[in-house]
Design an enzyme around this catalytic site. Structure first.
Site, PDB file in Angstrom:
ATOM      1  CE  LYS A   1     -20.991 -37.446 -13.773  1.00  0.00           C
ATOM      2  NZ  LYS A   1     -22.360 -37.448 -13.282  1.00  0.00           N
TER       3      LYS A   1
ATOM      4  CG  ASP B   1     -28.152 -20.628  -5.493  1.00  0.00           C
ATOM      5  OD1 ASP B   1     -28.328 -19.477  -5.038  1.00  0.00           O
ATOM      6  OD2 ASP B   1     -27.545 -20.845  -6.559  1.00  0.00           O
TER       7      ASP B   1
ATOM      8  CE1 TYR C   1     -28.070 -20.327 -12.667  1.00  0.00           C
ATOM      9  CE2 TYR C   1     -29.039 -21.415 -10.773  1.00  0.00           C
ATOM     10  CZ  TYR C   1     -28.001 -20.722 -11.349  1.00  0.00           C
ATOM     11  OH  TYR C   1     -26.877 -20.424 -10.603  1.00  0.00           O
TER      12      TYR C   1
ATOM     13  CD  GLN D   1     -24.401 -18.490  -5.674  1.00  0.00           C
ATOM     14  OE1 GLN D   1     -24.567 -19.263  -6.587  1.00  0.00           O
ATOM     15  NE2 GLN D   1     -25.411 -18.016  -4.961  1.00  0.00           N
TER      16      GLN D   1
END
Ligand SMILES: NC(=O)c1ccc[n+]([C@@H]2O[C@H](COP(=O)([O-])OP(=O)(O)OC[C@H]3O[C@@H](n4cnc5c(N)ncnc54)[C@H](OP(=O)(O)O)[C@@H]3O)[C@@H](O)[C@H]2O)c1
Length: 327
Positions: free
Chosen positions: A220, A49, A54, A180
């Site tokens: 984390k 994807d 991006y 999505q």
């Protein structure tokens, strides 16, 4: 790895897939991207994807260069991209799904990928100002020209999705076939409540994103923000509150005994939980390094261990009443 049909289409996606948001270009160069893609591909992943926005288009360039290096058969994998925000600030060049933007958008993406077509093309958000009919016709044309094979939506309202499907049916055009949406242990209500009707009644697919809530569900962040994590990246301050929210961290900690019992990590448990939803076509995972990929891919083996009793305990922690998930 199991493969699931994308809604009621004929295409099958690996139940775990791999996306490049934030990571490609920003955290991973072409070599690191190719290493991670190779690791997921070896584990059975067939869907990658991406989006034009991006890293300002660089993520598509990195993925395209990695694909070139890897030299896989084009038929053996699927690539997606998404259009909406655009890369330029001109009046018709950002935050729109008008015909000009969509057509220039797909042409730009294919150039950056160095591909002839993408398998899946998403409208990255809905556009309240362009008629849905104009968007549907444009996506139909892009498919007819062979530049994309299927199209879908991302974070559209259920009513907008239904409107697009009905316009396409009325005019015998290519319909959108998948949403999505964001879907993880913290953010599940829209998926379950709003979209369920679209999955059930229209056979719409669901390629879900941010399964680890940007890494929060890995545990984390329990001692603060690690220096080598997404939370520490420049320009991502907006994630800090979410990643250090005490209430959320307490819930993640409460998951630990369950992960221990199942002999898996928190990441694997959180990913496996997403896989248990039958409306999920694929869970799009993200990773900044190969070790994470190896860990995350094993979630496919954990999913069968999530019995109704375990799921009830998990839901107890995340305070979702059973009936909300059932109806
Ligand atoms: N349609 C949309 O609007 C939309 C929005 C967001 C994402 N997406 C898609 O969904 C994909 C996945 O989203 P996401 O990246 O937000 O997924 P995520 O699973 O919520 O977060 C992935 C990040 O968590 C950390 N991580 C992953 N596995 C780990 C492990 N085993 N141990 C420790 N840390 C781990 C890594 O970041 P660090 O190592 O840097 O901490 C990794 O980049 C994206 O790449 C994109 O393709 C779509």
């Amino acid at each position: 790895m199991e493969y699931r049909h994308l809604g009621k289409t004929g295409i099958q996606l690996s139940e775990l897939s791999f996306g490049s948001w934030i990571t490609f270009h920003t955290q991973a160069d072409v070599k690191a991207a190719a290493d991670m893609m190779s690791a997921v591909y070896d584990a059975g992943v067939n869907f990658f994807d991406n989006a034009e926005s991006y890293a300002g288009g660089k993520s598509e360039e990195v993925m395209g260069a990695a694909l070139k290096q890897l030299g896989w058969r084009r038929g053996s994998y699927l690539v997606s991209t998404k259009i909406y925000w655009g890369l330029n600030g001109g009046v018709n060049e950002h935050n729109t799904l008008n015909r000009k933007r969509l057509i220039e958008g797909i042409n730009g993406s294919l150039e950056r990928f160095q591909l002839d077509y993408v398998d899946l093309l998403y409208c990255h958000r809905s556009d309240k100002t362009t008629p849905i009919e104009e968007t549907v016709w444009s996506m139909h044309n892009i498919i007819e020209w062979g530049k994309a094979l299927y199209w879908g939506t991302s974070e559209w309202d259920a009513a907008e999705i239904v409107a697009a499907i009905e316009i396409a049916e009325r005019h015998h055009l290519h319909k959108p076939v998948t949403e999505q949406p964001r879907y993880n242990l913290f953010e599940r209500n829209r998926f379950s409540r709003e979209y369920e009707r679209v999955y059930k009644e229209y056979g719409y697919g669901a390629t879900t994103f941010s399964p680890l809530s940007s890494g929060l569900l890995t545990g984390k962040y329990s001692q603060g923000i690690p220096a080598d994590s997404r939370g520490a990246l420049e320009g991502f301050d907006w994630l800090h509150d979410r990643l250090t929210d005490k209430g959320k961290l307490a819930k993640v900690q409460a998951l630990e005994p369950i992960a221990k019992e199942l002999n898996c990590t928190l990441s694997q448990l959180a990913l496996a939980w997403c896989l248990k939803n039958p409306f999920v076509s694929t869970v799009i995972t993200g990773a900044s390094r190969v070790e994470q990929v190896h860990e995350n891919m094993k979630a496919a083996n954990v999913a069968p261990k999530l019995t109704p009793e375990i799921l009830e305990r998990v839901d107890g922690i995340f305070e979702v009443k059973k009936e909300e998930e059932d109806d």
